[in-house]
Design an enzyme around this catalytic site. Structure first.
Site, PDB file in Angstrom:
ATOM      1  N   SER A  87       0.797  -1.222   0.000  1.00 58.35           N
ATOM      2  CA  SER A  87       0.000   0.000   0.000  1.00 58.35           C
ATOM      3  C   SER A  87       0.829   1.271   0.000  1.00 58.35           C
ATOM      4  O   SER A  87       0.408   2.278  -0.539  1.00 58.35           O
ATOM      5  CB  SER A  87      -0.959  -0.006   1.189  1.00 58.35           C
ATOM      6  OG  SER A  87      -0.252  -0.177   2.398  1.00 58.35           O
TER       7      SER A  87
ATOM      8  N   HIS B 128      -5.233  -2.923  -3.115  1.00 62.51           N
ATOM      9  CA  HIS B 128      -4.808  -1.970  -4.146  1.00 62.51           C
ATOM     10  C   HIS B 128      -4.697  -2.592  -5.538  1.00 62.51           C
ATOM     11  O   HIS B 128      -4.314  -1.921  -6.485  1.00 62.51           O
ATOM     12  CB  HIS B 128      -3.479  -1.323  -3.753  1.00 62.51           C
ATOM     13  CG  HIS B 128      -3.598  -0.555  -2.475  1.00 62.51           C
ATOM     14  ND1 HIS B 128      -4.061   0.743  -2.427  1.00 62.51           N
ATOM     15  CD2 HIS B 128      -3.371  -0.923  -1.192  1.00 62.51           C
ATOM     16  CE1 HIS B 128      -4.097   1.145  -1.167  1.00 62.51           C
ATOM     17  NE2 HIS B 128      -3.686   0.151  -0.397  1.00 62.51           N
TER      18      HIS B 128
ATOM     19  N   LYS C  94     -11.619   1.332  -2.428  1.00 64.73           N
ATOM     20  CA  LYS C  94     -10.512   1.920  -3.185  1.00 64.73           C
ATOM     21  C   LYS C  94     -10.903   1.987  -4.661  1.00 64.73           C
ATOM     22  O   LYS C  94     -11.726   2.809  -5.026  1.00 64.73           O
ATOM     23  CB  LYS C  94      -9.241   1.158  -2.871  1.00 64.73           C
ATOM     24  CG  LYS C  94      -8.824   1.512  -1.432  1.00 64.73           C
ATOM     25  CD  LYS C  94      -7.756   0.700  -0.807  1.00 64.73           C
ATOM     26  CE  LYS C  94      -7.523   1.250   0.603  1.00 64.73           C
ATOM     27  NZ  LYS C  94      -6.960   0.286   1.532  1.00 64.73           N
TER      28      LYS C  94
HETATM   29  C1  LIG Z   1      -6.958   0.089   2.952  1.00 68.09           C
HETATM   30  C2  LIG Z   1      -6.408  -1.244   3.262  1.00 68.09           C
HETATM   31  C3  LIG Z   1      -7.042  -2.100   4.153  1.00 68.09           C
HETATM   32  C4  LIG Z   1      -8.224  -1.672   4.980  1.00 68.09           C
HETATM   33  O1  LIG Z   1      -9.378  -1.611   4.245  1.00 68.09           O
HETATM   34  P1  LIG Z   1     -10.574  -0.682   4.755  1.00 68.09           P
HETATM   35  O2  LIG Z   1     -11.749  -1.147   4.002  1.00 68.09           O
HETATM   36  O3  LIG Z   1     -10.166   0.721   4.441  1.00 68.09           O
HETATM   37  O4  LIG Z   1     -10.691  -0.917   6.237  1.00 68.09           O
HETATM   38  C5  LIG Z   1      -6.546  -3.378   4.301  1.00 68.09           C
HETATM   39  N1  LIG Z   1      -5.447  -3.776   3.645  1.00 68.09           N
HETATM   40  C6  LIG Z   1      -4.777  -2.958   2.810  1.00 68.09           C
HETATM   41  C7  LIG Z   1      -3.568  -3.465   2.103  1.00 68.09           C
HETATM   42  C8  LIG Z   1      -5.232  -1.664   2.608  1.00 68.09           C
HETATM   43  O5  LIG Z   1      -4.560  -0.832   1.806  1.00 68.09           O
END
Ligand SMILES: *Cc1c(COP(=O)(O)O)cnc(C)c1O
Length: 382
Positions: A176, A204, A236
Site C-alpha cells: 500500500s 490496491h 478503493k
Molecule cells: C486500505 C487497506 C485495508 C483496509 O481496508 P478498509 O476497508 O479501508 O478498512 C486493508 N489492507 C490494505 C492493504 C489496505 O490498503
C-alpha cells in the site's frame, strides 16, 4: 495516568502530528479542501468511480428500496438481498466458489486471522504489510513472524522451522505504501510445500490490475486454487466501501460461524451493496479506465526519470517518492499544496523510520496536463 497533552506536544515537535483536512466535494481529479480547489494526487479512487453517475444512481435507488441502515448484524436480520447478490457476483467475478462481505477491510483481516489461528499457531507476514494485517496477526494470539519484504526464500525457512500448529501466510498483493507487488506464485509454491494457508490482501490490486480488473492474481497469472484466501476492499478502486473474502465453500462457512468481526457488527447499509454491484459492472465493462490509468503511470514515470527523481520499483498507480525524515516529507507536501497539488506526506509509523515519503497516486481521470503540472512542481521541491 499518562500525560496526553505532553505526548501530543512531543509528536508535534517530531513532525509526527497528524491532522485531518476537511474535504468539501466528492473525490475526483480535483477536490475542494479547506475552501481551495486542489489537484488530487493522494486518493485510492484509482479508476475515478467514487463519484460515477451509474454508481451514484444505484446507491440512491438502493436507499429508496432498503432505507439507510441495515438494522442488524448479518446473522440476525441485517443480511439483505443486496448483500447476498453482491457476494454471488464477487465470487463469480473473482473466480472463487464463494465470497463473504465484511464492513471494512480492517475487519476482514482481523476476522480471517482470528478465525484460523490462535495460541499455538503461527502467522507469517511480509515486513511491509498493511497495518491491518499486522494487527490481525497480533490480535489473533498466534505467534507473529515477519519476513523480509518479498522474500519467499526467507519465508520458506521460517515456515519449515515451525513444525506445530496452523500456519498462515498473509501478504499485501500490492504494497500500500510502496506500490510494488508480492511474488504470489512463489509464495503459493512455498505455502503448498509447507502446508500453510496463503492469504492475499488485494486492496490496491482489485479493480485496478489485470485486463479484466480481477486484480493481482489476474495480473500475475496465478490461478485461484493456488491462493486459498483472497481478500480485497471495495472502498478503493471500486469507489464504495467495505471488503470481501473469497475462497471455497468451507472457508466462507467457517468465517460466517467463527469470525468475530463478521458476527458481532451491524451489516453495512444494503444501498452500499447496491452501489458496489453497479461499480463491479463498471469495472468489468469499462476497461478503458485501466488503460488510461496505465498511460498516466507511464507518463509520470517517464517524466520523473527525466527529472532524476528517485522512484520505487512500482508498476502501479501508487508512485511514492521517498524523502527520508518526517520533516522533509512534510515540507515538500506543504510546498506542493501551495502550488495547488494535494499529496499527503506519509510518515512513521505508517512507513519505517527514515523512509517518510510523498505517496503519489494516479487516477484514470487525471488530465495529462495535471500530471505535467505535478512533475513541474516536483522538480522545484526536490
Ligand atoms: C486500505 C487497506 C485495508 C483496509 O481496508 P478498509 O476497508 O479501508 O478498512 C486493508 N489492507 C490494505 C492493504 C489496505 O490498503
Amino acid at each position: 495516568m499518562k500525560n496526553l497533552h505532553a505526548e501530543l506536544a512531543q509528536r508535534k515537535q517530531h513532525k509526527l502530528y497528524r491532522s485531518r483536512r476537511v474535504s468539501e466535494s466528492a473525490q475526483g481529479p480535483e477536490i475542494m479542501v479547506d475552501g481551495r480547489k486542489l489537484v488530487n494526487f493522494c486518493s485510492n479512487d484509482y479508476l475515478g468511480l467514487a463519484n460515477h453517475p451509474a454508481i451514484r444512481k444505484a446507491f440512491i435507488s438502493g436507499v429508496e428500496k432498503y432505507g439507510t441502515g441495515s438494522g442488524a448484524a448479518h446473522l440476525v436480520n441485517g443480511h439483505s438481498a443486496a448483500h447476498h447478490a453482491l457476494e454471488a457476483e464477487l465470487a463469480e467475478f473473482t473466480g472463487y466458489p464463494k465470497a463473504l462481505l465484511f464492513s471494512t477491510g480492517y475487519m476482514a483481516n482481523l476476522g480471517i486471522a482470528q478465525a484460523l489461528c490462535s495460541r499455538g499457531d503461527a502467522i507469517f507476514e511480509d515486513r511491509l504489510n498493511h497495518a491491518s494485517l499486522l494487527d490481525a496477526g497480533l490480535l489473533s494470539g498466534a505467534r507473529l513472524q515477519r519476513y523480509q519484504h518479498l522474500n519467499a526464500v526467507e519465508l520458506e525457512k521460517k515456515l519449515s522451522a515451525r513444525d506445530k500448529g496452523e500456519k498462515l501466510v498473509m501478504s499485501d498483493g500490492v504494497f500500500s505504501m510502496d506500490g510494488d507487488a508480492a511474488p504470489i506464485n512463489q509464495l503459493a509454491t512455498v505455502c503448498q510445500q509447507q502446508d500453510a494457508w496463503l492469504m492475499i490482501d488485494d486492496a490496491h490490486g482489485f479493480g485496478a490490475l489485470g485486463e479484466n480488473g480481477r486484480g493481482s492474481l489476474e495480473q500475475q497469472n496465478v490461478s485461484t486454487d493456488r491462493v486459498p484466501i483472497y481478500m480485497a476492499t471495495l472502498g478503493k478502486a471500486l469507489g464504495c466501501a467495505g471488503a470481501f473474502v473469497a475462497g471455497d465453500e468451507d472457508l466462507i462457512e467457517y468465517l460466517i460461524q467463527t469470525a468475530r468481526s463478521y458476527i458481532y457488527t451491524t451489516a453495512s447499509p444494503p444501498a452500499v451493496a447496491e452501489a458496489t454491484r453497479a461499480s463491479l459492472k463498471v469495472v468489468a465493462e469499462e476497461s478503458w479506465r485501466r488503460k488510461k490509468l496505465q498511460q498516466h503511470i507511464d507518463q509520470f514515470q517517464q517524466g520523473a526519470q527525466q527529472l532524476g527523481l528517485n522512484l520505487l520499483p512500482s508498476a502501479t498507480a501508487i508512485q511514492p517518492i521517498v524523502l527520508g525524515d518526517a520533516e522533509t516529507a512534510l515540507t515538500a507536501s506543504q510546498k506542493l499544496l501551495q502550488q495547488g497539488l494535494l499529496i499527503t506526506a506519509i510518515r512513521p509509523p505508517t512507513v519505517p523510520e527514515g523512509t517518510a515519503r510523498l505517496r503519489i497516486t494516479l487516477r484514470a481521470d487525471h488530465q495529462t496536463e495535471q500530471i505535467d503540472q505535478l512533475l513541474e512542481a516536483l522538480s522545484t521541491v526536490n
